[in-house]
Design a protein around this motif. Structure first.
Motif, mmCIF file in Angstrom:
data_model
loop_
_atom_site.group_PDB
_atom_site.id
_atom_site.type_symbol
_atom_site.label_atom_id
_atom_site.label_comp_id
_atom_site.label_asym_id
_atom_site.label_seq_id
_atom_site.Cartn_x
_atom_site.Cartn_y
_atom_site.Cartn_z
ATOM 1 N N TYR A 82 0.824 -1.204 0.000
ATOM 2 C CA TYR A 82 0.000 0.000 0.000
ATOM 3 C C TYR A 82 0.859 1.256 0.000
ATOM 4 N N HIS A 83 0.206 2.360 -0.277
ATOM 5 C CA HIS A 83 0.861 3.665 -0.339
ATOM 6 C C HIS A 83 -0.118 4.696 0.198
ATOM 7 N N ILE A 84 0.370 5.650 0.974
ATOM 8 C CA ILE A 84 -0.462 6.735 1.496
ATOM 9 C C ILE A 84 0.065 8.051 0.954
ATOM 10 N N ARG A 85 -0.828 8.891 0.469
ATOM 11 C CA ARG A 85 -0.420 10.249 0.106
ATOM 12 C C ARG A 85 -1.477 11.231 0.590
ATOM 13 N N GLN A 86 -1.011 12.385 1.024
ATOM 14 C CA GLN A 86 -1.938 13.449 1.389
ATOM 15 C C GLN A 86 -2.299 14.191 0.112
ATOM 16 N N VAL A 87 -3.580 14.260 -0.179
ATOM 17 C CA VAL A 87 -4.067 14.885 -1.398
ATOM 18 C C VAL A 87 -4.450 16.337 -1.164
ATOM 19 N N PHE A 88 -4.910 16.640 0.019
ATOM 20 C CA PHE A 88 -5.383 17.988 0.305
ATOM 21 C C PHE A 88 -5.306 18.235 1.794
ATOM 22 N N GLY A 89 -5.008 19.480 2.178
ATOM 23 C CA GLY A 89 -5.033 19.842 3.584
ATOM 24 C C GLY A 89 -5.237 21.326 3.751
ATOM 25 N N GLN A 143 -6.731 24.445 6.845
ATOM 26 C CA GLN A 143 -7.439 24.895 8.033
ATOM 27 C C GLN A 143 -8.087 26.233 7.710
ATOM 28 N N CYS A 144 -9.296 26.437 8.149
ATOM 29 C CA CYS A 144 -9.982 27.682 7.867
ATOM 30 C C CYS A 144 -10.860 28.056 9.043
ATOM 31 N N GLY A 145 -11.275 29.300 9.065
ATOM 32 C CA GLY A 145 -12.130 29.756 10.146
ATOM 33 C C GLY A 145 -11.461 30.806 11.000
ATOM 34 N N PRO A 146 -12.137 31.339 11.991
ATOM 35 C CA PRO A 146 -11.548 32.345 12.884
ATOM 36 C C PRO A 146 -10.448 31.741 13.734
ATOM 37 N N ALA A 147 -9.566 32.594 14.210
ATOM 38 C CA ALA A 147 -8.386 32.123 14.954
ATOM 39 C C ALA A 147 -8.744 31.307 16.181
ATOM 40 N N ASP A 148 -9.904 31.574 16.778
ATOM 41 C CA ASP A 148 -10.286 30.844 17.979
ATOM 42 C C ASP A 148 -11.061 29.570 17.683
ATOM 43 N N ARG A 149 -11.294 29.287 16.371
ATOM 44 C CA ARG A 149 -12.065 28.084 16.048
ATOM 45 C C ARG A 149 -11.695 27.584 14.655
ATOM 46 N N TYR A 150 -10.431 27.150 14.511
ATOM 47 C CA TYR A 150 -9.998 26.599 13.241
ATOM 48 C C TYR A 150 -10.734 25.289 12.955
ATOM 49 N N THR A 151 -11.117 25.115 11.703
ATOM 50 C CA THR A 151 -11.671 23.850 11.253
ATOM 51 C C THR A 151 -10.715 23.258 10.233
ATOM 52 N N GLY A 152 -10.236 22.055 10.485
ATOM 53 C CA GLY A 152 -9.248 21.439 9.610
ATOM 54 C C GLY A 152 -9.852 20.394 8.698
ATOM 55 N N PHE A 153 -9.387 20.363 7.457
ATOM 56 C CA PHE A 153 -9.798 19.368 6.483
ATOM 57 C C PHE A 153 -8.554 18.749 5.868
ATOM 58 N N THR A 154 -8.479 17.432 5.855
ATOM 59 C CA THR A 154 -7.374 16.722 5.215
ATOM 60 C C THR A 154 -7.936 15.535 4.447
ATOM 61 N N LEU A 155 -7.433 15.344 3.240
ATOM 62 C CA LEU A 155 -7.846 14.208 2.420
ATOM 63 C C LEU A 155 -6.634 13.343 2.114
ATOM 64 N N TYR A 156 -6.744 12.048 2.410
ATOM 65 C CA TYR A 156 -5.677 11.091 2.130
ATOM 66 C C TYR A 156 -6.177 10.043 1.142
ATOM 67 N N GLU A 157 -5.276 9.615 0.268
ATOM 68 C CA GLU A 157 -5.554 8.438 -0.549
ATOM 69 C C GLU A 157 -4.731 7.277 -0.008
ATOM 70 N N HIS A 158 -5.402 6.191 0.315
ATOM 71 C CA HIS A 158 -4.739 4.945 0.709
ATOM 72 C C HIS A 158 -4.857 4.009 -0.497
ATOM 73 N N ALA A 159 -3.777 3.844 -1.230
ATOM 74 C CA ALA A 159 -3.802 3.010 -2.436
ATOM 75 C C ALA A 159 -3.268 1.618 -2.107
ATOM 76 N N PHE A 160 -3.917 0.598 -2.635
ATOM 77 C CA PHE A 160 -3.555 -0.780 -2.331
ATOM 78 C C PHE A 160 -3.273 -1.552 -3.617
ATOM 79 N N LEU A 161 -2.215 -2.353 -3.576
ATOM 80 C CA LEU A 161 -1.893 -3.281 -4.652
ATOM 81 C C LEU A 161 -2.372 -4.657 -4.221
ATOM 82 N N LEU A 162 -3.220 -5.282 -5.043
ATOM 83 C CA LEU A 162 -3.821 -6.559 -4.691
ATOM 84 C C LEU A 162 -3.054 -7.728 -5.294
ATOM 85 N N LEU A 163 -3.338 -8.917 -4.783
ATOM 86 C CA LEU A 163 -2.609 -10.115 -5.217
ATOM 87 C C LEU A 163 -2.774 -10.399 -6.708
#
Length: 257
Positions: free
Chosen positions: A186-193, A195-215
């Motif tokens: 398998y392989h992991i890569r971060q596709v997107f990341g 943080q947004c919002g006011p300084a006292d309430r950041y909202t974080g978004f992260t997208l990962y792809e977990h790619a798998f090689l099968l038998l």
């Protein structure tokens, strides 16, 4: 031929060198460090290696035989992605912690969002991009493709862990779970990341792809969205079989947060 001095060092010297050069050794649990005091022998092996131009990222597994007959492993991350280009060393108790640290490196294969949330990144490998419609709420855009390096170790277990932590009702079902039992790399890569919002309430978004090689030689991916767009701000994981569904979920969370 010159032989590195560390091949002949004692286990005690090896541990002192390892802990001494690690930037985060103070984060290791005291109990773990105390157990290392009883180490009788050690063995080190290269776990993965990725190069991109002058930059590199290597991971090592250091295994120790303790006086009580048990064993202990430490995971080391070595990279030269700092501003001075020198090797930096980090140590982790768990392989999952190592993988997260490696995936988040500004390692020349992709950008990395500013810790304060001012920037973001998207990686679209050839043939994996999406048709872009109107500008989304999170404002992502294309960037350079990332190299693809599979790690042939514990792929099926990794897939089970990813599926187990998914909290979304439309997460992949038994069909996907059965297919991923045949994953051997398998392989992991971060596709997107971002943080947004006011300084006292950041909202974080992260997208990962977990790619798998099968038998059977085929490939498949799981798309994991990590975010804090929850009523109480807690961390939440959602998993999808399609990238488009994962991106749509992020857009929805960003608009209603």
């Amino acid at each position: 031929m010159n032989v590195p001095d560390e091949l002949y060092e004692t286990t005690e010297t090896h541990i002192e060198r390892l802990l001494g050069r690690a930037l985060n050794s103070f984060d290791l649990p005291d109990q773990l460090v105390e157990r290392l005091d009883s180490a009788l022998a050690h063995a080190s092996s290269l776990h993965s290696c990725v190069h991109s131009g002058p930059q590199h990222r290597l991971t090592y597994r250091h295994t120790y035989l303790l006086a009580d007959g048990s064993s202990l492993a430490l995971w080391e991350l070595v990279h030269n992605t700092g501003r001075d280009g020198r090797d930096q060393h980090e140590l982790y108790e768990e392989e999952t912690e190592l993988r997260l640290a490696a995936a988040r490196l500004p390692d020349g294969f992709s950008g990395w969002p500013n810790p304060l949330g001012a920037s973001f990144t998207v990686e679209d490998a050839p043939g994996r991009g999406l048709a872009r419609g109107p500008e989304p709420a999170l404002g992502y855009g294309p960037s350079a493709p990332a190299p693809w390096t599979y790690e042939p170790d514990g792929a099926a277990d990794h897939a089970r862990r990813v599926l187990r932590r998914a909290e979304n009702a439309d997460r992949p079902g038994e069909r996907a779970a059965v297919r991923l039992r045949a994953a051997f790399a398998y392989h992991i890569r971060q596709v997107f990341g971002r943080q947004c919002g006011p300084a006292d309430r950041y909202t974080g978004f992260t997208l990962y792809e977990h790619a798998f090689l099968l038998l059977d030689g085929s490939e498949t991916s799981l798309w994991e969205v990590e975010h804090t767009a929850t009523p109480d701000g807690r961390h939440m994981c959602e998993v999808y079989e399609e990238e488009r569904a994962a991106r749509e979920a992020m857009e929805l969370r960003a608009r209603v947060r």
